[in-house]
Scaffold this motif. Structure first.
Motif, PDB file in Angstrom:
ATOM      1  N   SER A 328       0.826  -1.207   0.000  1.00  0.00           N
ATOM      2  CA  SER A 328       0.000   0.000   0.000  1.00  0.00           C
ATOM      3  C   SER A 328       0.859   1.257   0.000  1.00  0.00           C
ATOM      4  O   SER A 328       0.603   2.206  -0.749  1.00  0.00           O
ATOM      5  CB  SER A 328      -0.919  -0.010   1.227  1.00  0.00           C
ATOM      6  OG  SER A 328      -1.683   1.168   1.282  1.00  0.00           O
ATOM      7  N   LYS A 370      -8.784  -4.131  -2.831  1.00  0.00           N
ATOM      8  CA  LYS A 370      -8.719  -3.328  -1.610  1.00  0.00           C
ATOM      9  C   LYS A 370      -7.647  -2.241  -1.743  1.00  0.00           C
ATOM     10  O   LYS A 370      -7.868  -1.089  -1.340  1.00  0.00           O
ATOM     11  CB  LYS A 370      -8.430  -4.227  -0.413  1.00  0.00           C
ATOM     12  CG  LYS A 370      -8.413  -3.495   0.928  1.00  0.00           C
ATOM     13  CD  LYS A 370      -8.271  -4.464   2.074  1.00  0.00           C
ATOM     14  CE  LYS A 370      -8.165  -3.731   3.412  1.00  0.00           C
ATOM     15  NZ  LYS A 370      -9.367  -2.915   3.698  1.00  0.00           N
ATOM     16  N   GLU A 374      -8.733   1.668  -1.654  1.00  0.00           N
ATOM     17  CA  GLU A 374      -8.159   2.494  -0.598  1.00  0.00           C
ATOM     18  C   GLU A 374      -7.417   3.692  -1.210  1.00  0.00           C
ATOM     19  O   GLU A 374      -7.522   4.820  -0.731  1.00  0.00           O
ATOM     20  CB  GLU A 374      -7.197   1.660   0.246  1.00  0.00           C
ATOM     21  CG  GLU A 374      -6.518   2.460   1.346  1.00  0.00           C
ATOM     22  CD  GLU A 374      -5.323   1.725   1.927  1.00  0.00           C
ATOM     23  OE1 GLU A 374      -4.182   2.088   1.573  1.00  0.00           O
ATOM     24  OE2 GLU A 374      -5.544   0.795   2.716  1.00  0.00           O
ATOM     25  N   GLU A 491      -5.866   1.642   9.304  1.00  0.00           N
ATOM     26  CA  GLU A 491      -5.237   0.697   8.367  1.00  0.00           C
ATOM     27  C   GLU A 491      -4.345  -0.298   9.107  1.00  0.00           C
ATOM     28  O   GLU A 491      -4.394  -1.508   8.857  1.00  0.00           O
ATOM     29  CB  GLU A 491      -4.395   1.456   7.325  1.00  0.00           C
ATOM     30  CG  GLU A 491      -5.191   2.281   6.351  1.00  0.00           C
ATOM     31  CD  GLU A 491      -4.284   3.096   5.446  1.00  0.00           C
ATOM     32  OE1 GLU A 491      -3.060   2.844   5.441  1.00  0.00           O
ATOM     33  OE2 GLU A 491      -4.784   3.984   4.741  1.00  0.00           O
TER      34      GLU A 491
END
Length: 535
Positions: A328, A370, A374, A491
């Motif tokens: 991420s 995801k 996000e 998160e």
């Protein structure tokens, strides 16, 4: 526009006809003029006329010989013979060659010739329409046949338990299941989302693909059966030869490589094949279903593969989401830094890692979905833009992709689009400094941040920066930093098992009690309660 060729060794006659006939008004093109038959024949090898007007008596090759040779190449050629000869034998030869008109030069009237030419044009139009209708009818018959085969295939897989009746049940559809063993082969178009964009419709793509495969099958073995199934999937039933001399798998490979070559050369599409086990007619249903359910193997197949079906009893049990936080941050930085050159290497690194580990198809899609959702929320929260990809469309496109290589290319294109949109909006922004400040906060969220530090980074006066930030963001700089840190805390609580104290430190808070109080003020619950609610 139909093309006309004039041939006569009498130059004044050529000039007279060239100038006196109004070719354009007749909808015709005077392609060329020649003074002997041999010259006309050589020209016709490169550019065949639709209508020939020729003299008979000429040097090198006469008009009768020229007509005969051109008729061999184009039986529908419309021919007018011009001659000074009034003898029956010439007219008889012209009739045998199916010449439309035989005219004596001494009685030639340009208006009469124009009327003849209009008649020929009408005949050519009708012939063209007839051929077009024949093609349409043949194509429709092919489509009907493929549709019937597709329905039959679905009946075999999903409904019918009457395999003993299959042999004659669809005999009239142009394919015949014999009492023999078959090797079923699943055909899958690679990068299907991209392939569809090359054609005007899905039907067109399927039709041309079916034609390519059927043509090669007919050249190989008339007993091979091809049936379409879904948009990007079809089946080949390869009859098994039960002899020691025949290697059925190698023979099938030769045919499949020809199909791949033709797809690449003529359609600019890659296609892969998954080959099943030898089965009897009664076992065919089970093997077809087994090929269709081989999602895991097909997801990790390279594009342009020809491989045997494998039986996967279990997939990697490791938790792909344990790498979520690292991925991420890397992907987020690609957007913040607008680093187009690093998109492919970064995405390729993660897809290669996934391929080596062979995580389950479902977990990989869920993981990437995801990550992208996000990221989209982050970009909107930073007030960069409203992405052109809505949540439902993003979900549907990722679910539709069934190959890791295709997923990788789709994600790379997605990131290019995000960065291009962000760059455009950033360039147009009146207060680029505020966007830069938001990026700085997000990239340094795990550090202690203060207004003076960010203002210094942007070369702005702290007081001016504070007023400008509140005006643009509708909240103070401290409020903004706190909200971003709380989102990051969520998160970490979702994606890691780190204790609350560790998360507090990672976000730059020295006092755990203060962090818990901030978290509760924002979300109405403590970090521990939040984690339990998500378990």
């Amino acid at each position: 526009m139909y093309k006309v060729m004039l041939v006569d060794d009498d130059y004044p006659a050529l000039e007279f006809l060239s100038e006196m006939v109004e070719w354009d008004s007749l909808g015709l093109q005077l392609q060329s003029t020649h003074e002997n038959g041999l010259s006309a024949l050589e020209n016709a090898q490169l550019d065949m006329p639709d209508i020939l007007i020729t003299d008979i008596g000429m040097p090198k090759m006469d008009g009768i010989q020229l007509t005969q040779k051109l008729k061999e190449k184009n039986p529908n050629l419309q021919v007018v013979i011009l001659s000074c000869h009034n003898e029956f034998k010439y007219a008889q030869k012209a009739i045998k060659l199916n010449v439309q008109d035989y005219i004596l030069k001494e009685t030639l009237d340009p208006d009469d010739l124009s009327s003849m030419l209009l008649t020929y044009k009408e005949r050519l139009d009708n012939e063209q329409k007839r051929k077009l209708n024949d093609v349409k009818m043949k194509n429709q018959l092919k489509k009907n046949e493929e549709f019937a085969k597709s329905n039959f295939l679905r009946e075999i897989i999903y409904h019918s338990n009457r395999s003993q009746d299959w042999y004659g049940e669809h005999h009239n559809l142009g394919f015949h299941l014999k009492r023999a063993n078959y090797m079923p082969i699943l055909c899958v178009m690679d990068n299907y989302l991209s392939a569809k964009q090359l054609y005007t419709s899905v039907d067109t793509l399927q039709f041309v693909a079916q034609n390519v495969i059927n043509e090669i099958i007919e050249e190989t073995n008339s007993n091979i059966i091809y049936m379409s199934f879904e948009e990007n999937k079809s089946f080949i039933l390869y009859p098994v030869q039960q002899t020691l001399k025949e290697n059925n798998y190698e023979n099938a490979q030769v045919m499949l490589k020809k199909i791949q070559y033709s797809f690449s050369k003529y359609l600019n599409i890659s296609v892969s094949f998954l080959i099943g086990e030898y089965v009897t007619i009664k076992e065919l249903k089970g093997e077809l279903k087994s090929l269709l359910s081989s999602n895991h193997q097909r997801f990790y197949m390279d594009t342009g593969s020809i491989t045997r079906k494998l039986d996967y009893t279990e997939t990697n049990k490791e938790d792909l989401f344990s790498w979520y936080d690292e991925a991420s941050m890397e992907l987020r930085n690609l957007i913040f830094e607008q680093d187009l050159n690093s998109i492919r290497p970064t995405i390729s690194k993660w897809t290669q890692f996934i391929k080596e580990k062979e995580f389950s198809l479902e977990s990989v899609k869920e993981w990437f979905l995801k990550l992208l959702l996000e990221l989209k929320v982050k970009m909107q929260a930073l007030q960069y833009f409203q992405s052109s990809f809505n949540v439902e469309a993003l979900h549907q496109e990722i679910l539709y992709i069934d190959n890791l290589h295709e997923l990788k290319e789709w994600i790379i294109n997605y990131f290019h689009s995000l960065i291009n949109i962000k760059t455009e909006v950033t360039d147009q922004s009146k207060h680029k400094e505020i966007m830069d400040a938001c990026v700085y906060v997000t990239k340094n969220i795990e550090k202690k941040l203060c207004l003076d530090e960010v203002a210094s980074h942007l070369f702005l006066n702290p007081s001016y920066f504070s007023r400008l930030f509140k005006k643009e963001m509708k909240k103070t700089f401290v409020e903004y930093v706190t909200s971003v840190k709380i989102e990051r805390a969520k998160e970490l609580l979702d994606q890691t098992t780190e204790p609350i104290g560790k998360i507090c430190e990672r976000l730059g808070y020295d006092n755990q009690s203060y962090f818990i109080k901030l978290f509760k003020n924002h979300l109405g619950c403590t970090p521990s309660d939040y984690r339990r609610s998500k378990a």
